[in-house]
Design a protein around this motif. Structure first.
Motif, PDB file in Angstrom:
ATOM      1  N   LYS A   9      12.350 -35.095 -36.801  1.00 23.52           N
ATOM      2  CA  LYS A   9      11.135 -35.004 -37.619  1.00 23.52           C
ATOM      3  C   LYS A   9      11.563 -34.644 -39.029  1.00 23.52           C
ATOM      4  CE  LYS A   9       6.630 -34.895 -38.137  1.00 23.52           C
ATOM      5  NZ  LYS A   9       5.901 -36.141 -38.061  1.00 23.52           N
ATOM      6  N   ARG A  10      11.072 -35.378 -40.008  1.00 22.60           N
ATOM      7  CA  ARG A  10      11.513 -35.156 -41.392  1.00 22.60           C
ATOM      8  C   ARG A  10      11.078 -33.789 -41.911  1.00 22.60           C
ATOM      9  NH1 ARG A  10       7.140 -38.897 -42.211  1.00 22.60           N
ATOM     10  NH2 ARG A  10       5.546 -38.017 -43.579  1.00 22.60           N
ATOM     11  N   ALA A  11      11.845 -33.284 -42.860  1.00 25.26           N
ATOM     12  CA  ALA A  11      11.543 -32.005 -43.491  1.00 25.26           C
ATOM     13  C   ALA A  11      10.309 -32.151 -44.372  1.00 25.26           C
ATOM     14  CB  ALA A  11      12.733 -31.553 -44.345  1.00 25.26           C
ATOM     15  N   GLU A  12       9.576 -31.064 -44.505  1.00 22.06           N
ATOM     16  CA  GLU A  12       8.423 -31.065 -45.408  1.00 22.06           C
ATOM     17  C   GLU A  12       8.902 -31.384 -46.816  1.00 22.06           C
ATOM     18  OE1 GLU A  12       5.297 -28.307 -45.401  1.00 22.06           O
ATOM     19  OE2 GLU A  12       5.653 -27.725 -43.313  1.00 22.06           O
ATOM     20  N   GLY A  13       8.099 -32.135 -47.529  1.00 23.64           N
ATOM     21  CA  GLY A  13       8.447 -32.512 -48.891  1.00 23.64           C
ATOM     22  C   GLY A  13       9.123 -33.858 -48.993  1.00 23.64           C
ATOM     23  N   SER A  54      12.290 -40.472 -36.591  1.00 20.83           N
ATOM     24  CA  SER A  54      13.372 -41.382 -36.218  1.00 20.83           C
ATOM     25  C   SER A  54      13.961 -40.974 -34.876  1.00 20.83           C
ATOM     26  CB  SER A  54      14.467 -41.420 -37.287  1.00 20.83           C
ATOM     27  OG  SER A  54      15.073 -40.161 -37.448  1.00 20.83           O
ATOM     28  N   VAL A  55      14.552 -41.977 -34.239  1.00 20.35           N
ATOM     29  CA  VAL A  55      15.269 -41.786 -32.983  1.00 20.35           C
ATOM     30  C   VAL A  55      16.665 -42.368 -33.197  1.00 20.35           C
ATOM     31  CG1 VAL A  55      15.367 -42.340 -30.522  1.00 20.35           C
ATOM     32  CG2 VAL A  55      13.140 -41.996 -31.645  1.00 20.35           C
ATOM     33  N   HIS A  56      17.686 -41.546 -32.948  1.00 18.86           N
ATOM     34  CA  HIS A  56      19.067 -41.968 -33.139  1.00 18.86           C
ATOM     35  C   HIS A  56      19.747 -42.018 -31.777  1.00 18.86           C
ATOM     36  CE1 HIS A  56      18.925 -40.945 -37.563  1.00 18.86           C
ATOM     37  NE2 HIS A  56      17.801 -40.432 -37.079  1.00 18.86           N
ATOM     38  N   GLU A  57      20.507 -43.080 -31.534  1.00 24.19           N
ATOM     39  CA  GLU A  57      21.222 -43.250 -30.280  1.00 24.19           C
ATOM     40  C   GLU A  57      22.714 -43.296 -30.572  1.00 24.19           C
ATOM     41  OE1 GLU A  57      18.551 -46.074 -27.604  1.00 24.19           O
ATOM     42  OE2 GLU A  57      18.790 -46.830 -29.661  1.00 24.19           O
ATOM     43  N   LEU A  58      23.463 -42.392 -29.968  1.00 20.28           N
ATOM     44  CA  LEU A  58      24.908 -42.308 -30.174  1.00 20.28           C
ATOM     45  C   LEU A  58      25.604 -42.481 -28.834  1.00 20.28           C
ATOM     46  CD1 LEU A  58      23.374 -39.860 -31.979  1.00 20.28           C
ATOM     47  CD2 LEU A  58      25.644 -39.835 -32.973  1.00 20.28           C
ATOM     48  N   TYR A  59      26.517 -43.416 -28.757  1.00 14.39           N
ATOM     49  CA  TYR A  59      27.205 -43.744 -27.517  1.00 14.39           C
ATOM     50  C   TYR A  59      28.664 -43.286 -27.573  1.00 14.39           C
ATOM     51  CZ  TYR A  59      23.353 -47.014 -26.576  1.00 14.39           C
ATOM     52  OH  TYR A  59      22.131 -47.595 -26.349  1.00 14.39           O
ATOM     53  N   PHE A  60      29.115 -42.653 -26.484  1.00 11.84           N
ATOM     54  CA  PHE A  60      30.490 -42.185 -26.355  1.00 11.84           C
ATOM     55  C   PHE A  60      31.019 -42.572 -24.974  1.00 11.84           C
ATOM     56  CE2 PHE A  60      28.325 -39.319 -29.255  1.00 11.84           C
ATOM     57  CZ  PHE A  60      29.211 -39.248 -30.314  1.00 11.84           C
ATOM     58  N   ASP A  61      32.336 -42.660 -24.845  1.00 10.29           N
ATOM     59  CA  ASP A  61      32.939 -43.032 -23.562  1.00 10.29           C
ATOM     60  C   ASP A  61      32.608 -42.034 -22.458  1.00 10.29           C
ATOM     61  OD1 ASP A  61      34.105 -45.364 -24.522  1.00 10.29           O
ATOM     62  OD2 ASP A  61      36.015 -44.388 -24.966  1.00 10.29           O
ATOM     63  N   ASP A  62      32.621 -40.748 -22.806  1.00  6.27           N
ATOM     64  CA  ASP A  62      32.371 -39.721 -21.796  1.00  6.27           C
ATOM     65  C   ASP A  62      31.975 -38.414 -22.483  1.00  6.27           C
ATOM     66  OD1 ASP A  62      34.821 -38.625 -22.741  1.00  6.27           O
ATOM     67  OD2 ASP A  62      35.942 -39.653 -21.159  1.00  6.27           O
ATOM     68  N   GLU A  63      31.717 -37.399 -21.691  1.00 10.67           N
ATOM     69  CA  GLU A  63      31.283 -36.108 -22.224  1.00 10.67           C
ATOM     70  C   GLU A  63      32.357 -35.467 -23.098  1.00 10.67           C
ATOM     71  OE1 GLU A  63      29.463 -32.619 -23.291  1.00 10.67           O
ATOM     72  OE2 GLU A  63      28.622 -34.542 -22.701  1.00 10.67           O
ATOM     73  N   ASP A  64      33.607 -35.627 -22.725  1.00 14.90           N
ATOM     74  CA  ASP A  64      34.690 -35.057 -23.533  1.00 14.90           C
ATOM     75  C   ASP A  64      34.712 -35.675 -24.933  1.00 14.90           C
ATOM     76  OD1 ASP A  64      35.492 -33.392 -21.466  1.00 14.90           O
ATOM     77  OD2 ASP A  64      37.079 -34.746 -20.776  1.00 14.90           O
ATOM     78  N   ALA A  65      34.513 -36.977 -25.015  1.00 10.41           N
ATOM     79  CA  ALA A  65      34.494 -37.655 -26.318  1.00 10.41           C
ATOM     80  C   ALA A  65      33.302 -37.195 -27.144  1.00 10.41           C
ATOM     81  CB  ALA A  65      34.456 -39.169 -26.122  1.00 10.41           C
ATOM     82  N   ARG A  66      32.157 -36.999 -26.494  1.00 10.78           N
ATOM     83  CA  ARG A  66      30.973 -36.519 -27.213  1.00 10.78           C
ATOM     84  C   ARG A  66      31.206 -35.117 -27.758  1.00 10.78           C
ATOM     85  NH1 ARG A  66      27.418 -32.913 -27.354  1.00 10.78           N
ATOM     86  NH2 ARG A  66      28.279 -31.959 -25.502  1.00 10.78           N
ATOM     87  N   ALA A  67      31.726 -34.245 -26.917  1.00  6.28           N
ATOM     88  CA  ALA A  67      31.974 -32.864 -27.337  1.00  6.28           C
ATOM     89  C   ALA A  67      32.994 -32.815 -28.477  1.00  6.28           C
ATOM     90  CB  ALA A  67      32.445 -32.036 -26.146  1.00  6.28           C
ATOM     91  N   HIS A  85      17.659 -32.160 -43.808  1.00  2.03           N
ATOM     92  CA  HIS A  85      16.660 -33.209 -44.017  1.00  2.03           C
ATOM     93  C   HIS A  85      15.585 -33.274 -42.935  1.00  2.03           C
ATOM     94  CE1 HIS A  85      19.946 -34.541 -46.629  1.00  2.03           C
ATOM     95  NE2 HIS A  85      18.988 -35.068 -47.354  1.00  2.03           N
ATOM     96  N   THR A  86      15.651 -32.372 -41.966  1.00  8.57           N
ATOM     97  CA  THR A  86      14.690 -32.411 -40.867  1.00  8.57           C
ATOM     98  C   THR A  86      14.040 -31.050 -40.639  1.00  8.57           C
ATOM     99  OG1 THR A  86      16.384 -31.917 -39.196  1.00  8.57           O
ATOM    100  CG2 THR A  86      15.962 -34.249 -39.664  1.00  8.57           C
ATOM    101  N   SER A  87      12.843 -31.087 -40.056  1.00  7.83           N
ATOM    102  CA  SER A  87      12.174 -29.838 -39.688  1.00  7.83           C
ATOM    103  C   SER A  87      12.374 -29.527 -38.210  1.00  7.83           C
ATOM    104  CB  SER A  87      10.680 -29.922 -40.008  1.00  7.83           C
ATOM    105  OG  SER A  87      10.073 -30.968 -39.274  1.00  7.83           O
ATOM    106  N   SER A  88      12.710 -30.556 -37.418  1.00  9.31           N
ATOM    107  CA  SER A  88      13.017 -30.322 -36.007  1.00  9.31           C
ATOM    108  C   SER A  88      13.879 -31.468 -35.487  1.00  9.31           C
ATOM    109  CB  SER A  88      11.752 -30.180 -35.162  1.00  9.31           C
ATOM    110  OG  SER A  88      11.064 -31.398 -35.079  1.00  9.31           O
ATOM    111  N   ARG A  89      14.718 -31.096 -34.496  1.00 12.13           N
ATOM    112  CA  ARG A  89      15.589 -32.072 -33.842  1.00 12.13           C
ATOM    113  C   ARG A  89      15.643 -31.766 -32.361  1.00 12.13           C
ATOM    114  NH1 ARG A  89      21.247 -31.604 -36.258  1.00 12.13           N
ATOM    115  NH2 ARG A  89      20.710 -29.417 -36.378  1.00 12.13           N
ATOM    116  N   VAL A  90      15.557 -32.801 -31.558  1.00 13.27           N
ATOM    117  CA  VAL A  90      15.696 -32.668 -30.108  1.00 13.27           C
ATOM    118  C   VAL A  90      16.803 -33.623 -29.690  1.00 13.27           C
ATOM    119  CG1 VAL A  90      14.573 -33.016 -27.883  1.00 13.27           C
ATOM    120  CG2 VAL A  90      13.257 -32.116 -29.817  1.00 13.27           C
ATOM    121  N   HIS A  91      17.760 -33.130 -28.899  1.00 14.89           N
ATOM    122  CA  HIS A  91      18.864 -33.955 -28.424  1.00 14.89           C
ATOM    123  C   HIS A  91      18.781 -34.046 -26.902  1.00 14.89           C
ATOM    124  CE1 HIS A  91      20.572 -33.691 -32.413  1.00 14.89           C
ATOM    125  NE2 HIS A  91      20.484 -32.373 -32.343  1.00 14.89           N
ATOM    126  N   VAL A  92      18.871 -35.266 -26.391  1.00 11.07           N
ATOM    127  CA  VAL A  92      18.850 -35.498 -24.953  1.00 11.07           C
ATOM    128  C   VAL A  92      20.136 -36.234 -24.591  1.00 11.07           C
ATOM    129  CG1 VAL A  92      17.598 -36.538 -23.045  1.00 11.07           C
ATOM    130  CG2 VAL A  92      16.329 -35.696 -25.024  1.00 11.07           C
TER     131      VAL A  92
END
Length: 100
Positions: A9-13, A54-67, A85-92
């Protein structure tokens, strides 16, 4: 393969247009530098009353690569940029199961 879905969610302003430019052009530069990133997609809302801008999708080979990516210097810089630049972020964290 693991995928991180980030809802932002974008930041206010920030206008929707300013935010969209940031998400697609400026913030994407941070993603391009993440070690181990296999694919990156940015989806910007059409404006209005969307719960997220916005919704961002990031792909990695495995959890170790993501971390490793998010723990890297570039990962920390990307997180700081997003926070500015954002007022809130949720990561799944997901495992994608393509059906088509």
């Amino acid at each position: 393969m693991v995928k991180v879905i980030s809802l932002l969610k974008r930041a206010e302003g920030l206008s929707h247009e300013e935010y969209a430019k940031w998400a697609v052009e400026e913030h994407a530069e941070f993603a391009r530098k993440l070690p181990g990133l296999r694919k990156y997609t940015v989806n910007v809302s059409n404006g209005g009353d969307a719960a997220y801008d916005s919704v961002h999708e990031l792909y990695f080979d495995d959890e170790d690569a993501r971390a490793a990516a998010f723990g890297s210097e570039h990962g920390k810089a990307a997180a700081a940029d997003a926070s500015a630049h954002t007022s809130s972020r949720v990561h799944v964290l997901t495992t994608e199961h393509a059906q088509l």
